[in-house]
Design an enzyme around this catalytic site. Structure first.
Site, PDB file in Angstrom:
ATOM      1  N   ARG A 234     -35.207-139.314  12.563  1.00 45.02           N
ATOM      2  CA  ARG A 234     -33.877-139.549  13.134  1.00 45.02           C
ATOM      3  C   ARG A 234     -33.948-140.746  14.070  1.00 45.02           C
ATOM      4  O   ARG A 234     -34.873-140.855  14.882  1.00 45.02           O
ATOM      5  CB  ARG A 234     -33.370-138.317  13.896  1.00 45.02           C
ATOM      6  N   GLU A 263     -24.610-144.646  10.538  1.00 50.86           N
ATOM      7  CA  GLU A 263     -24.763-144.653   9.082  1.00 50.86           C
ATOM      8  C   GLU A 263     -23.450-144.246   8.427  1.00 50.86           C
ATOM      9  O   GLU A 263     -22.697-143.454   8.993  1.00 50.86           O
ATOM     10  CB  GLU A 263     -25.867-143.664   8.662  1.00 50.86           C
ATOM     11  N   HIS A 283     -31.543-144.464   4.252  1.00 51.72           N
ATOM     12  CA  HIS A 283     -31.664-143.025   4.511  1.00 51.72           C
ATOM     13  C   HIS A 283     -31.797-142.235   3.204  1.00 51.72           C
ATOM     14  O   HIS A 283     -30.967-141.381   2.875  1.00 51.72           O
ATOM     15  CB  HIS A 283     -30.474-142.502   5.318  1.00 51.72           C
TER      16      HIS A 283
END
Length: 317
Positions: A234, A263, A283
Protein backbone atom coordinates in the site's frame (compact mmCIF):
# COMPACT_ATOMS: atom_id res chain seq x y z
CA UNK A 1 -34.15 -10.81 -8.35
CA UNK A 2 -31.29 -9.06 -6.46
CA UNK A 3 -29.06 -6.88 -8.62
CA UNK A 4 -25.36 -7.40 -7.84
CA UNK A 5 -23.06 -4.70 -9.21
CA UNK A 6 -19.27 -4.99 -9.47
CA UNK A 7 -17.84 -1.44 -9.68
CA UNK A 8 -14.43 -0.38 -11.00
CA UNK A 9 -13.82 -3.48 -13.10
CA UNK A 10 -11.35 -1.68 -15.36
CA UNK A 11 -10.69 -4.63 -17.68
CA UNK A 12 -14.24 -6.04 -17.61
CA UNK A 13 -12.43 -9.12 -16.32
CA UNK A 14 -15.28 -10.34 -14.12
CA UNK A 15 -17.46 -11.01 -17.18
CA UNK A 16 -15.30 -14.08 -17.76
CA UNK A 17 -15.68 -15.54 -14.25
CA UNK A 18 -18.26 -18.31 -14.50
CA UNK A 19 -18.92 -18.53 -10.75
CA UNK A 20 -20.60 -15.11 -10.88
CA UNK A 21 -23.23 -16.08 -13.45
CA UNK A 22 -24.32 -19.61 -12.62
CA UNK A 23 -27.05 -18.71 -10.13
CA UNK A 24 -30.06 -17.46 -12.10
CA UNK A 25 -31.60 -16.01 -8.96
CA UNK A 26 -29.15 -13.09 -9.19
CA UNK A 27 -28.53 -10.48 -11.87
CA UNK A 28 -24.79 -9.71 -11.89
CA UNK A 29 -23.37 -6.77 -13.85
CA UNK A 30 -19.97 -5.12 -13.91
CA UNK A 31 -19.03 -1.48 -14.34
CA UNK A 32 -15.86 0.19 -15.46
CA UNK A 33 -14.45 3.08 -13.44
CA UNK A 34 -17.49 4.49 -11.63
CA UNK A 35 -16.53 8.08 -12.46
CA UNK A 36 -16.30 7.25 -16.18
CA UNK A 37 -18.79 4.51 -16.99
CA UNK A 38 -22.02 6.07 -18.37
CA UNK A 39 -24.09 3.23 -16.86
CA UNK A 40 -22.76 3.78 -13.34
CA UNK A 41 -25.42 6.10 -11.91
CA UNK A 42 -28.36 4.03 -13.11
CA UNK A 43 -26.99 0.67 -12.00
CA UNK A 44 -25.72 1.87 -8.65
CA UNK A 45 -29.10 3.42 -7.89
CA UNK A 46 -30.73 -0.01 -8.33
CA UNK A 47 -28.05 -2.18 -6.77
CA UNK A 48 -29.05 -4.55 -3.97
CA UNK A 49 -25.48 -5.72 -3.44
CA UNK A 50 -21.94 -4.77 -4.45
CA UNK A 51 -18.95 -6.99 -4.93
CA UNK A 52 -15.83 -4.88 -4.53
CA UNK A 53 -12.53 -5.57 -6.25
CA UNK A 54 -10.15 -5.25 -3.32
CA UNK A 55 -9.82 -1.58 -2.25
CA UNK A 56 -10.48 0.03 -5.65
CA UNK A 57 -13.85 1.46 -4.59
CA UNK A 58 -14.01 3.82 -1.62
CA UNK A 59 -17.22 3.32 0.33
CA UNK A 60 -18.01 6.62 2.05
CA UNK A 61 -20.95 9.00 2.44
CA UNK A 62 -20.57 10.35 -1.08
CA UNK A 63 -20.57 6.89 -2.65
CA UNK A 64 -23.46 5.57 -0.57
CA UNK A 65 -25.61 8.54 -1.59
CA UNK A 66 -25.68 6.86 -5.03
CA UNK A 67 -26.90 3.48 -3.71
CA UNK A 68 -30.29 3.97 -1.98
CA UNK A 69 -31.31 0.29 -2.31
CA UNK A 70 -28.03 -1.21 -1.17
CA UNK A 71 -28.28 -4.02 1.38
CA UNK A 72 -24.94 -5.80 1.14
CA UNK A 73 -21.28 -5.15 0.33
CA UNK A 74 -19.21 -8.25 -0.37
CA UNK A 75 -15.49 -7.51 -0.21
CA UNK A 76 -13.07 -9.65 -2.20
CA UNK A 77 -10.41 -10.59 0.31
CA UNK A 78 -10.33 -8.96 3.71
CA UNK A 79 -12.14 -5.75 4.61
CA UNK A 80 -9.75 -2.81 4.68
CA UNK A 81 -9.61 0.98 4.87
CA UNK A 82 -11.78 1.46 1.77
CA UNK A 83 -15.03 0.68 3.62
CA UNK A 84 -16.46 2.86 6.38
CA UNK A 85 -17.91 0.02 8.44
CA UNK A 86 -19.65 2.25 10.99
CA UNK A 87 -21.32 4.29 8.26
CA UNK A 88 -22.53 1.12 6.56
CA UNK A 89 -23.95 -0.13 9.85
CA UNK A 90 -25.79 3.18 10.40
CA UNK A 91 -27.36 2.85 6.96
CA UNK A 92 -28.33 -0.78 7.48
CA UNK A 93 -25.84 -2.10 4.92
CA UNK A 94 -24.22 -5.40 5.82
CA UNK A 95 -20.54 -5.99 4.99
CA UNK A 96 -18.96 -9.41 4.46
CA UNK A 97 -15.42 -10.40 3.57
CA UNK A 98 -13.97 -13.27 1.59
CA UNK A 99 -10.86 -15.33 1.03
CA UNK A 100 -7.76 -14.46 -0.97
CA UNK A 101 -4.36 -15.77 -1.96
CA UNK A 102 -0.81 -14.44 -1.46
CA UNK A 103 0.54 -16.05 -4.62
CA UNK A 104 -0.07 -13.37 -7.25
CA UNK A 105 1.21 -10.49 -5.10
CA UNK A 106 4.30 -12.43 -4.07
CA UNK A 107 5.10 -13.37 -7.66
CA UNK A 108 4.75 -9.76 -8.82
CA UNK A 109 7.02 -8.65 -6.00
CA UNK A 110 9.67 -11.10 -7.12
CA UNK A 111 9.25 -9.99 -10.74
CA UNK A 112 9.82 -6.35 -9.75
CA UNK A 113 12.84 -7.25 -7.63
CA UNK A 114 14.60 -9.10 -10.42
CA UNK A 115 13.55 -6.61 -13.10
CA UNK A 116 14.92 -3.73 -11.03
CA UNK A 117 18.25 -5.33 -10.15
CA UNK A 118 18.79 -6.59 -13.70
CA UNK A 119 17.55 -3.26 -15.18
CA UNK A 120 15.44 -5.39 -17.46
CA UNK A 121 12.74 -2.90 -18.49
CA UNK A 122 15.24 -0.13 -19.27
CA UNK A 123 17.21 -2.49 -21.49
CA UNK A 124 14.11 -3.67 -23.34
CA UNK A 125 12.92 -0.10 -23.92
CA UNK A 126 16.33 1.03 -25.18
CA UNK A 127 16.40 -1.87 -27.63
CA UNK A 128 13.09 -0.62 -29.07
CA UNK A 129 14.92 2.66 -29.78
CA UNK A 130 17.66 0.94 -31.76
CA UNK A 131 20.15 0.83 -28.89
CA UNK A 132 22.05 -2.18 -27.59
CA UNK A 133 23.18 -3.08 -24.05
CA UNK A 134 22.84 0.41 -22.63
CA UNK A 135 22.72 -0.64 -18.97
CA UNK A 136 24.68 -3.02 -16.76
CA UNK A 137 22.38 -4.91 -14.44
CA UNK A 138 23.29 -7.39 -11.74
CA UNK A 139 22.31 -10.71 -10.19
CA UNK A 140 20.36 -11.08 -6.96
CA UNK A 141 22.49 -13.92 -5.59
CA UNK A 142 24.39 -12.99 -2.40
CA UNK A 143 22.54 -9.70 -2.08
CA UNK A 144 20.47 -8.98 1.04
CA UNK A 145 16.70 -8.75 0.78
CA UNK A 146 14.95 -6.89 3.57
CA UNK A 147 11.29 -7.75 4.13
CA UNK A 148 9.23 -5.28 6.16
CA UNK A 149 6.26 -7.27 7.44
CA UNK A 150 6.37 -11.04 7.50
CA UNK A 151 2.86 -12.29 6.82
CA UNK A 152 1.75 -14.73 4.12
CA UNK A 153 3.11 -12.64 1.23
CA UNK A 154 6.37 -11.74 2.96
CA UNK A 155 7.00 -15.38 3.86
CA UNK A 156 6.45 -16.50 0.28
CA UNK A 157 8.80 -13.79 -1.07
CA UNK A 158 11.41 -14.95 1.44
CA UNK A 159 11.22 -18.47 0.04
CA UNK A 160 11.70 -17.18 -3.51
CA UNK A 161 14.71 -15.12 -2.41
CA UNK A 162 16.39 -18.00 -0.63
CA UNK A 163 15.93 -20.18 -3.71
CA UNK A 164 17.92 -17.53 -5.61
CA UNK A 165 20.68 -17.50 -2.97
CA UNK A 166 19.78 -14.14 -1.45
CA UNK A 167 20.36 -13.39 2.20
CA UNK A 168 17.03 -12.52 3.81
CA UNK A 169 16.36 -10.31 6.81
CA UNK A 170 13.09 -9.23 8.35
CA UNK A 171 11.81 -6.26 10.32
CA UNK A 172 8.33 -5.60 11.65
CA UNK A 173 6.24 -6.52 14.65
CA UNK A 174 7.59 -8.74 17.44
CA UNK A 175 5.52 -11.57 16.01
CA UNK A 176 7.07 -11.07 12.56
CA UNK A 177 10.57 -11.00 14.00
CA UNK A 178 10.00 -14.15 16.05
CA UNK A 179 8.56 -16.00 13.05
CA UNK A 180 11.55 -14.91 10.96
CA UNK A 181 13.96 -16.27 13.56
CA UNK A 182 12.07 -19.57 13.60
CA UNK A 183 12.46 -19.72 9.82
CA UNK A 184 16.21 -19.19 10.08
CA UNK A 185 16.21 -15.64 8.73
CA UNK A 186 18.21 -12.64 9.93
CA UNK A 187 16.64 -10.13 12.31
CA UNK A 188 18.91 -7.05 12.51
CA UNK A 189 19.77 -5.35 15.78
CA UNK A 190 17.74 -2.27 14.90
CA UNK A 191 15.38 -0.76 12.35
CA UNK A 192 18.21 1.52 11.21
CA UNK A 193 20.46 -1.48 10.57
CA UNK A 194 17.66 -3.11 8.58
CA UNK A 195 17.46 -0.15 6.19
CA UNK A 196 21.23 0.37 6.04
CA UNK A 197 22.21 -3.20 5.23
CA UNK A 198 19.50 -4.25 2.75
CA UNK A 199 20.20 -4.20 -0.98
CA UNK A 200 16.48 -4.52 -1.65
CA UNK A 201 13.64 -3.67 0.73
CA UNK A 202 10.13 -4.89 -0.02
CA UNK A 203 7.08 -3.76 1.95
CA UNK A 204 4.49 -6.31 3.07
CA UNK A 205 2.70 -4.76 6.03
CA UNK A 206 -1.08 -4.41 6.24
CA UNK A 207 -2.25 -0.82 6.09
CA UNK A 208 -3.73 -0.04 9.49
CA UNK A 209 -3.55 3.01 11.74
CA UNK A 210 -0.27 1.84 13.29
CA UNK A 211 1.49 1.26 9.97
CA UNK A 212 0.23 4.29 8.04
CA UNK A 213 3.25 6.44 7.13
CA UNK A 214 5.56 4.30 9.23
CA UNK A 215 8.27 4.19 6.54
CA UNK A 216 9.74 7.64 7.00
CA UNK A 217 12.15 9.84 5.12
CA UNK A 218 14.74 9.05 7.79
CA UNK A 219 14.28 5.32 7.13
CA UNK A 220 14.71 5.76 3.39
CA UNK A 221 17.79 7.97 3.66
CA UNK A 222 19.49 5.20 5.62
CA UNK A 223 19.32 3.00 2.52
CA UNK A 224 22.27 2.47 0.18
CA UNK A 225 22.42 4.58 -2.97
CA UNK A 226 22.50 1.26 -4.88
CA UNK A 227 19.46 -0.13 -3.06
CA UNK A 228 15.98 -0.76 -4.43
CA UNK A 229 12.68 -0.15 -2.63
CA UNK A 230 9.75 -2.32 -3.77
CA UNK A 231 6.16 -1.59 -2.75
CA UNK A 232 3.40 -3.93 -3.83
CA UNK A 233 1.49 -3.47 -0.57
CA UNK A 234 0.00 0.00 0.00
CA UNK A 235 1.31 3.44 -0.92
CA UNK A 236 0.28 4.95 2.42
CA UNK A 237 2.75 2.75 4.30
CA UNK A 238 5.30 5.38 3.26
CA UNK A 239 5.22 8.84 4.80
CA UNK A 240 3.59 11.28 2.36
CA UNK A 241 6.18 12.78 0.01
CA UNK A 242 9.05 10.89 1.61
CA UNK A 243 9.81 8.54 -1.29
CA UNK A 244 10.12 11.33 -3.85
CA UNK A 245 12.44 13.29 -1.54
CA UNK A 246 14.55 10.22 -0.83
CA UNK A 247 14.84 9.34 -4.52
CA UNK A 248 16.00 12.89 -5.22
CA UNK A 249 18.70 12.37 -2.57
CA UNK A 250 19.66 9.07 -4.16
CA UNK A 251 18.77 6.81 -1.24
CA UNK A 252 17.38 4.47 -2.35
CA UNK A 253 18.71 4.65 -5.87
CA UNK A 254 15.65 2.99 -7.39
CA UNK A 255 12.03 2.17 -6.58
CA UNK A 256 9.59 -0.32 -8.08
CA UNK A 257 5.97 0.51 -7.29
CA UNK A 258 2.66 -1.23 -7.88
CA UNK A 259 0.65 1.06 -5.56
CA UNK A 260 0.07 4.81 -5.55
CA UNK A 261 -1.49 7.55 -3.43
CA UNK A 262 -4.31 8.09 -5.93
CA UNK A 263 -5.51 5.29 -8.20
CA UNK A 264 -6.07 4.75 -11.03
CA UNK A 265 -3.46 6.96 -12.68
CA UNK A 266 -4.85 8.20 -15.99
CA UNK A 267 -2.29 10.99 -16.49
CA UNK A 268 0.71 9.85 -18.52
CA UNK A 269 2.62 12.89 -17.22
CA UNK A 270 2.33 11.76 -13.58
CA UNK A 271 5.57 12.62 -11.80
CA UNK A 272 6.43 9.03 -10.86
CA UNK A 273 6.00 7.83 -14.44
CA UNK A 274 8.52 10.40 -15.61
CA UNK A 275 11.31 9.32 -13.27
CA UNK A 276 14.14 7.21 -14.66
CA UNK A 277 14.73 5.77 -11.20
CA UNK A 278 11.19 4.41 -10.75
CA UNK A 279 9.51 1.38 -12.32
CA UNK A 280 5.70 1.57 -12.13
CA UNK A 281 3.04 -1.07 -12.67
CA UNK A 282 -0.73 -0.39 -12.48
CA UNK A 283 -1.61 -2.13 -9.18
CA UNK A 284 -1.68 -5.61 -10.66
CA UNK A 285 -0.39 -7.46 -7.60
CA UNK A 286 -3.64 -9.41 -7.24
CA UNK A 287 -4.91 -9.01 -10.82
CA UNK A 288 -4.49 -12.45 -12.36
CA UNK A 289 -6.95 -15.00 -13.70
CA UNK A 290 -6.25 -17.55 -10.96
CA UNK A 291 -6.41 -14.97 -8.19
CA UNK A 292 -9.68 -13.52 -9.48
CA UNK A 293 -11.20 -17.02 -9.57
CA UNK A 294 -10.43 -17.43 -5.86
CA UNK A 295 -11.56 -13.93 -4.85
CA UNK A 296 -14.85 -13.88 -6.73
CA UNK A 297 -15.89 -17.44 -6.00
CA UNK A 298 -15.63 -16.61 -2.30
CA UNK A 299 -17.25 -13.17 -2.65
CA UNK A 300 -20.26 -14.45 -4.60
CA UNK A 301 -20.81 -17.37 -2.23
CA UNK A 302 -21.00 -14.76 0.53
CA UNK A 303 -23.69 -12.92 -1.44
CA UNK A 304 -25.71 -16.12 -1.88
CA UNK A 305 -25.32 -16.92 1.79
CA UNK A 306 -26.55 -13.49 2.89
CA UNK A 307 -29.62 -13.42 0.65
CA UNK A 308 -30.52 -16.95 1.77
CA UNK A 309 -31.00 -15.49 5.25
CA UNK A 310 -27.64 -16.39 6.82
CA UNK A 311 -26.06 -13.24 8.28
CA UNK A 312 -23.58 -14.97 10.58
CA UNK A 313 -20.64 -13.83 8.43
CA UNK A 314 -21.50 -10.09 8.56
CA UNK A 315 -18.55 -8.18 10.03
CA UNK A 316 -20.32 -4.92 10.96
CA UNK A 317 -23.27 -6.15 13.02
Amino acid sequence: MPLVVIPDDYQAATKQIQALYQNRDFDVVSLGAVDRDPKASELLSKADALILIRERTIIDEQFLSKTPNLKLISQTGKVAYNIDLDLCKQKGIAVVEGAGSPVAAAELTWLLIQSSIRKFVALVESMKKGQWQTELGDTVAEKTLGILGYGNIGQRVARYARAFDMKVQVWGSERSQEKARQDGLIVPQSREDFFKTSDVITLHQRLVKETTGNVTLADLTHMKNSAVLVNTARSALIEAGALEKALDLGTPGFAALDVFDVEPIWDASHTLLKRDNVLCSPHIGYVTTSCYDIYFDSAFKNVERYFSGDESHVVNK
